[in-house]
Write an enzyme that holds these catalytic residues in place. Structure first.
Site, PDB file in Angstrom:
ATOM      1  N   ARG A 117      11.838  -1.636 -18.582  1.00  0.00           N
ATOM      2  CA  ARG A 117      11.092  -2.845 -18.219  1.00  0.00           C
ATOM      3  C   ARG A 117      11.509  -4.007 -19.118  1.00  0.00           C
ATOM      4  O   ARG A 117      12.149  -3.805 -20.140  1.00  0.00           O
ATOM      5  CB  ARG A 117       9.595  -2.611 -18.303  1.00  0.00           C
ATOM      6  CG  ARG A 117       9.087  -2.374 -19.718  1.00  0.00           C
ATOM      7  CD  ARG A 117       7.564  -2.313 -19.742  1.00  0.00           C
ATOM      8  NE  ARG A 117       7.089  -1.944 -21.063  1.00  0.00           N
ATOM      9  CZ  ARG A 117       5.821  -1.770 -21.376  1.00  0.00           C
ATOM     10  NH1 ARG A 117       4.888  -1.924 -20.466  1.00  0.00           N
ATOM     11  NH2 ARG A 117       5.459  -1.440 -22.586  1.00  0.00           N
ATOM     12  N   ASN A 145       3.716 -10.521 -19.601  1.00  0.00           N
ATOM     13  CA  ASN A 145       3.004  -9.464 -20.315  1.00  0.00           C
ATOM     14  C   ASN A 145       3.712  -9.206 -21.630  1.00  0.00           C
ATOM     15  O   ASN A 145       4.917  -8.968 -21.652  1.00  0.00           O
ATOM     16  CB  ASN A 145       2.994  -8.156 -19.519  1.00  0.00           C
ATOM     17  CG  ASN A 145       2.051  -7.132 -20.128  1.00  0.00           C
ATOM     18  OD1 ASN A 145       0.835  -7.312 -20.090  1.00  0.00           O
ATOM     19  ND2 ASN A 145       2.595  -6.089 -20.718  1.00  0.00           N
ATOM     20  N   GLU A 146       2.968  -9.295 -22.708  1.00  0.00           N
ATOM     21  CA  GLU A 146       3.541  -9.037 -24.028  1.00  0.00           C
ATOM     22  C   GLU A 146       4.951  -9.623 -24.122  1.00  0.00           C
ATOM     23  O   GLU A 146       5.936  -8.914 -24.380  1.00  0.00           O
ATOM     24  CB  GLU A 146       3.560  -7.541 -24.343  1.00  0.00           C
ATOM     25  CG  GLU A 146       2.175  -6.966 -24.524  1.00  0.00           C
ATOM     26  CD  GLU A 146       2.173  -5.569 -25.128  1.00  0.00           C
ATOM     27  OE1 GLU A 146       3.217  -4.889 -25.077  1.00  0.00           O
ATOM     28  OE2 GLU A 146       1.123  -5.148 -25.640  1.00  0.00           O
ATOM     29  N   GLU A 174      -5.856  -5.283 -24.373  1.00  0.00           N
ATOM     30  CA  GLU A 174      -5.501  -3.863 -24.249  1.00  0.00           C
ATOM     31  C   GLU A 174      -5.790  -3.151 -25.550  1.00  0.00           C
ATOM     32  O   GLU A 174      -5.498  -3.672 -26.629  1.00  0.00           O
ATOM     33  CB  GLU A 174      -3.993  -3.686 -24.029  1.00  0.00           C
ATOM     34  CG  GLU A 174      -3.436  -4.120 -22.718  1.00  0.00           C
ATOM     35  CD  GLU A 174      -1.919  -3.876 -22.682  1.00  0.00           C
ATOM     36  OE1 GLU A 174      -1.413  -3.008 -23.436  1.00  0.00           O
ATOM     37  OE2 GLU A 174      -1.246  -4.564 -21.916  1.00  0.00           O
ATOM     38  N   TRP A 200       3.797   6.625 -27.103  1.00  0.00           N
ATOM     39  CA  TRP A 200       5.040   6.089 -27.678  1.00  0.00           C
ATOM     40  C   TRP A 200       5.161   6.324 -29.177  1.00  0.00           C
ATOM     41  O   TRP A 200       5.998   5.717 -29.821  1.00  0.00           O
ATOM     42  CB  TRP A 200       5.173   4.611 -27.343  1.00  0.00           C
ATOM     43  CG  TRP A 200       3.919   3.797 -27.474  1.00  0.00           C
ATOM     44  CD1 TRP A 200       3.044   3.499 -26.469  1.00  0.00           C
ATOM     45  CD2 TRP A 200       3.382   3.196 -28.659  1.00  0.00           C
ATOM     46  NE1 TRP A 200       1.993   2.751 -26.948  1.00  0.00           N
ATOM     47  CE2 TRP A 200       2.179   2.550 -28.293  1.00  0.00           C
ATOM     48  CE3 TRP A 200       3.787   3.147 -29.988  1.00  0.00           C
ATOM     49  CZ2 TRP A 200       1.382   1.859 -29.214  1.00  0.00           C
ATOM     50  CZ3 TRP A 200       2.992   2.457 -30.902  1.00  0.00           C
ATOM     51  CH2 TRP A 200       1.814   1.824 -30.514  1.00  0.00           C
ATOM     52  N   GLU A 244       4.733   6.171 -18.541  1.00  0.00           N
ATOM     53  CA  GLU A 244       3.460   6.165 -19.274  1.00  0.00           C
ATOM     54  C   GLU A 244       2.486   7.203 -18.734  1.00  0.00           C
ATOM     55  O   GLU A 244       1.275   7.068 -18.875  1.00  0.00           O
ATOM     56  CB  GLU A 244       2.877   4.748 -19.261  1.00  0.00           C
ATOM     57  CG  GLU A 244       3.810   3.821 -20.030  1.00  0.00           C
ATOM     58  CD  GLU A 244       3.295   2.407 -20.231  1.00  0.00           C
ATOM     59  OE1 GLU A 244       2.744   1.852 -19.286  1.00  0.00           O
ATOM     60  OE2 GLU A 244       3.474   1.879 -21.337  1.00  0.00           O
ATOM     61  N   HIS A 291      -0.037   8.500 -21.250  1.00  0.00           N
ATOM     62  CA  HIS A 291      -0.874   7.516 -21.949  1.00  0.00           C
ATOM     63  C   HIS A 291      -2.295   7.658 -21.418  1.00  0.00           C
ATOM     64  O   HIS A 291      -2.506   7.795 -20.212  1.00  0.00           O
ATOM     65  CB  HIS A 291      -0.332   6.115 -21.656  1.00  0.00           C
ATOM     66  CG  HIS A 291      -0.836   5.047 -22.569  1.00  0.00           C
ATOM     67  ND1 HIS A 291      -2.158   4.649 -22.587  1.00  0.00           N
ATOM     68  CD2 HIS A 291      -0.203   4.294 -23.493  1.00  0.00           C
ATOM     69  CE1 HIS A 291      -2.303   3.680 -23.486  1.00  0.00           C
ATOM     70  NE2 HIS A 291      -1.130   3.452 -24.059  1.00  0.00           N
TER      71      HIS A 291
HETATM   72  C1  GLA Z   1       1.648  -2.392 -24.048  1.00  0.00           C
HETATM   73  C2  GLA Z   1       1.875  -2.866 -22.629  1.00  0.00           C
HETATM   74  C3  GLA Z   1       1.262  -1.968 -21.602  1.00  0.00           C
HETATM   75  C4  GLA Z   1       1.456  -0.520 -21.959  1.00  0.00           C
HETATM   76  C5  GLA Z   1       0.902  -0.263 -23.334  1.00  0.00           C
HETATM   77  C6  GLA Z   1       1.016   1.190 -23.750  1.00  0.00           C
HETATM   78  O1  GLA Z   1       0.534  -2.868 -24.621  1.00  0.00           O
HETATM   79  O2  GLA Z   1       1.414  -4.170 -22.412  1.00  0.00           O
HETATM   80  O3  GLA Z   1       1.864  -2.253 -20.358  1.00  0.00           O
HETATM   81  O4  GLA Z   1       2.824  -0.232 -21.949  1.00  0.00           O
HETATM   82  O5  GLA Z   1       1.631  -1.022 -24.246  1.00  0.00           O
HETATM   83  O6  GLA Z   1       0.431   1.433 -24.996  1.00  0.00           O
END
Ligand code: GLA
Length: 675
Positions: A111, A149-150, A307, A315, A355, A358
């Site tokens: 990604r 996102n991030e 989050e 991870w 994931e 997770h």
């Molecule tokens: C990040 C991402 C999420 C997910 C989490 C997993 O925060 O924004 O999409 O991958 O990590 O911990």
């Protein structure tokens, strides 16, 4: 502007229904209602489904998701979906894929594989944002836009040719000419003199060490470049839907320093953060507290926890699951420190994809699980805390940090590789927390014009290993001390300016006069080698040869080694009642705790409430009504006590004078107003 929290603390998660057959949504909505979910983030990684071919959009499935969520009374934080471009993008425009420091071009298949400077990516992503904003801008479920996102999680620094060209343009905007760049980068060294901007490369793999000023400017450029993508998406949203607030989820945490979130926060309608416990750290919960205080610091007030995890992540080398009560305690730790929303990655744990291991709010085991029952309990507690929303966190101590400093300390050519930019900051913050004393973590980048004004609010200001320090920052710190604050500066601070040029005449250049300390030479310590101080304490990592001015009190000196007799801890009283304290080594916990207690006593800083045990205590107060809530989180293995009176929103119990908190337990006491 639309209200993203509605009337209470927002509660929810990333919601990825596209991973599941459509009929699963009935159960999702039922369980969301049971848990009291109010807000979900939708569409974050769905570009490939929303635009299966360039320019052909398929919004049908997303229409149904948003309509169903609205029908269930759940608000939506709608993603611009630009975080991960589809396969067609790199198939047709391979140059979009980023290149790493060693010159390797990434492939498609995970990604966020895009170059932050790519014009193709920019154009295609903005077209998608425009289409989404136009289609959903007036949807009644929409509360907030979630930009990308991030940003920079996996692609913070790209070393491709397109990035190199963009870097040169950035440099041309920063410097009046190539001579100014030569001067700033000290290019007379190692024959690096440039006669044209065209000769400048990105600091990728080379034969030996990079020029630290070159590398620092590239770090600045890279943060700005991603911020540029953010601003471009935001501009489209603001044009099409001016009444909908925007956010992008930060990664304020120990490991992520590539984006200057101080600078970025200035552009946000809502600051949001993602946080995960990292079990390799000595004390992951202390780091959580630091990150939450820092998020509040850059936000300048309440923020949104976008989050965290209900239990294990996927991870880390070993992904530790949360014990009963831990999820509640972690969530409340963020709320205590200013979060007005508690969200998770993700709603339903995935069965496939990277994931799949997770945790989620609905685990693989489904509704009939302790995890889901804890999620329901958390939702109920947050509903009882609705009035906490918007209240302030009380703090009289500031810890000063700076992303630019973090970048400067990445250089592989420093006196010691053992100095992490946050090591001392974390230690100071942890010890303060253990004394129930709340600190604001203030990021320099958040205050380009008003740092002096901000620091003037605190009784104690700590400046830990602020290696890079510009004149304005030094002046703001000095002004705080002169106005009466207790200022604590630790080693290496103020030794270089914003061009990483050494401030000559004795370290710590920027703070030499304030502290009355002049360091002639650093003597960093090898791993496993400590230094004994003459007050019985020990230091690690650092020692130095220094002299002090006549008005400086030496609190402790080095007792052994090459610098024996040289001052290690000093204090200089200032006329306004303030003082400038200096710490020349990494003190052991006991010694640093003692020093901080003395500093807090001198500054008149009291704990949030008297307590016993390993308990975190923080107070939020509503500035308008005066109502206050005391958060108490017992991280220890023994029952803790806290002096407080009121009603505990977690247990529902009345507390009359003393709260007894079992190991691992949490309480939020709505305090009885003082007569
Ligand atoms: C990040 C991402 C999420 C997910 C989490 C997993 O925060 O924004 O999409 O991958 O990590 O911990």
């Amino acid at each position: 502007m639309r209200n993203w929290t509605e009337d209470g603390i927002a509660f929810g998660a990333d919601y990825n229904p596209e991973q599941w057959p459509e009929q699963v949504r009935c159960e999702d909505l039922e369980l969301m209602r049971e848990a009291g979910v109010t807000l979900v983030s939708v569409g974050i990684f769905s570009w490939g489904l929303l635009e299966p071919e360039p320019g052909r959009y398929d919004f049908g499935w997303l229409d149904r998701v948003l309509d169903d969520l609205h029908g269930a009374g759940i608000g939506v934080d709608l993603a611009t979906a630009t975080a991960s471009p589809p396969a067609w993008m790199s198939q047709r425009w391979p140059e979009v894929l980023p290149v790493d420091h060693d010159g390797r071009r990434h492939t498609f298949g995970s990604r966020q594989s895009w170059c932050p400077s790519s014009p193709v990516y920019r154009e295609r992503s903005l077209a998608l944002v425009e289409a989404l904003a136009t289609r959903y801008g007036s949807h009644p479920a929409l509360r907030l836009w979630h930009i990308s996102n991030e940003l920079g999680c996996h692609n913070a620094r790209c070393y491709c040719d397109v990035s190199a060209a963009a870097f040169r343009e950035w440099l041309q905007r920063r410097y009046s000419g190539v001579d100014a760049l030569n001067d700033a980068w000290a290019t007379a060294f190692w024959s690096q003199h440039y006669t044209s901007f065209d000769q400048v490369q990105v600091p990728a793999l080379s034969s030996s060490f990079p020029n630290p000023a070159h590398a620092l400017d590239f770090a600045r450029f890279s943060s700005d470049e991603l911020l540029g993508q953010h601003l471009a998406e935001q501009a489209v949203l603001r044009r099409v839907t001016p009444d909908v607030p925007t956010t992008t989820n930060f990664m304020v945490s120990a490991g992520q320093t590539a984006m200057d979130y101080g600078r970025w926060a200035r552009e946000q309608d809502v600051v949001s953060n993602d946080h995960y416990l990292v079990h390799a750290l000595g004390d992951p919960r202390a780091e959580l507290a630091f990150a939450a205080d820092m998020t509040r610091g850059v936000a300048g007030g309440p923020w949104l926890l976008m989050e965290h995890s209900t239990s294990a992540v996927n991870w880390q080398p070993v992904n530790v699951a949360k014990a009963p009560g831990e999820m509640l305690r972690d969530s409340l730790a963020h709320v205590a420190r200013g979060a007005d929303g508690v969200m998770f990655f993700q709603w339903r744990a995935s069965s496939g994809g990277a994931e799949q291991w997770h945790s989620g709010m609905v685990p693989h085991a489904g509704r009939d699980s302790d995890r889901f029952r804890e999620v329901v309990e958390l939702g109920a507690v947050l509903q009882r805390l609705a009035d906490v929303r918007g209240s302030d966190v009380e703090a009289d101590v500031a810890v000063l940090v700076d992303y630019q400093n973090a970048w400067a300390l990445e250089a592989p050519t420093l006196p010691s590789a053992r100095v992490g930019h946050l090591d001392v900051a974390h230690q100071v913050h942890r010890l303060l927390c253990e004394r129930q004393t709340t600190a604001d973590v203030v990021a320099v980048g958040a205050h380009p014009d008003d740092l002096a004004e901000v620091l003037a609010r605190y009784r104690v200001v700590v400046v830990p290993t602020l290696y890079l320090c510009d004149d304005a920052t030094a002046a703001a710190v000095t002004a705080a001390a002169e106005a009466g604050a207790q200022v604590v500066v630790t080693y290496l601070s103020g030794t270089v300016d914003e061009r990483v040029r050494v401030r000559l005449g004795g370290y710590p250049g920027a703070f030499r006069d304030l502290l009355g300390v002049r360091v002639e030479e650093f003597h960093p310590l090898l791993e496993g080698v400590g230094t004994a101080l003459d007050d019985g304490s020990t230091g690690e990592v650092w020692s130095e040869r220094a002299t002090v001015a006549a008005d400086v009190e030496v609190l402790a000196s080095y007792g052994d080694g090459a610098v024996a007799g040289s001052p290690a801890l000093t204090r200089r009283a200032l006329p306004g009642g303030g003082a400038a304290w200096y710490v020349g080594t990494t003190l052991d916990d006991e010694a640093l705790d003692g020093l901080l207690q003395a500093v807090c006593a001198a500054g008149g800083v009291a704990p949030a409430a008297p307590a016993t045990g390993f308990v975190d205590v923080v107070r939020r107060r509503d500035a308008t009504t005066g109502r206050s809530w005391l958060f108490a989180l017992n991280h220890g293995e023994e029952t803790a006590t806290v002096r407080v009176s009121g009603v505990d929103a977690v247990s529902g119990a009345d507390v009359d004078g003393t709260l007894h908190l079992a190991p691992g337990a949490s309480a939020v006491v709505a305090e009885t107003p003082r007569p």
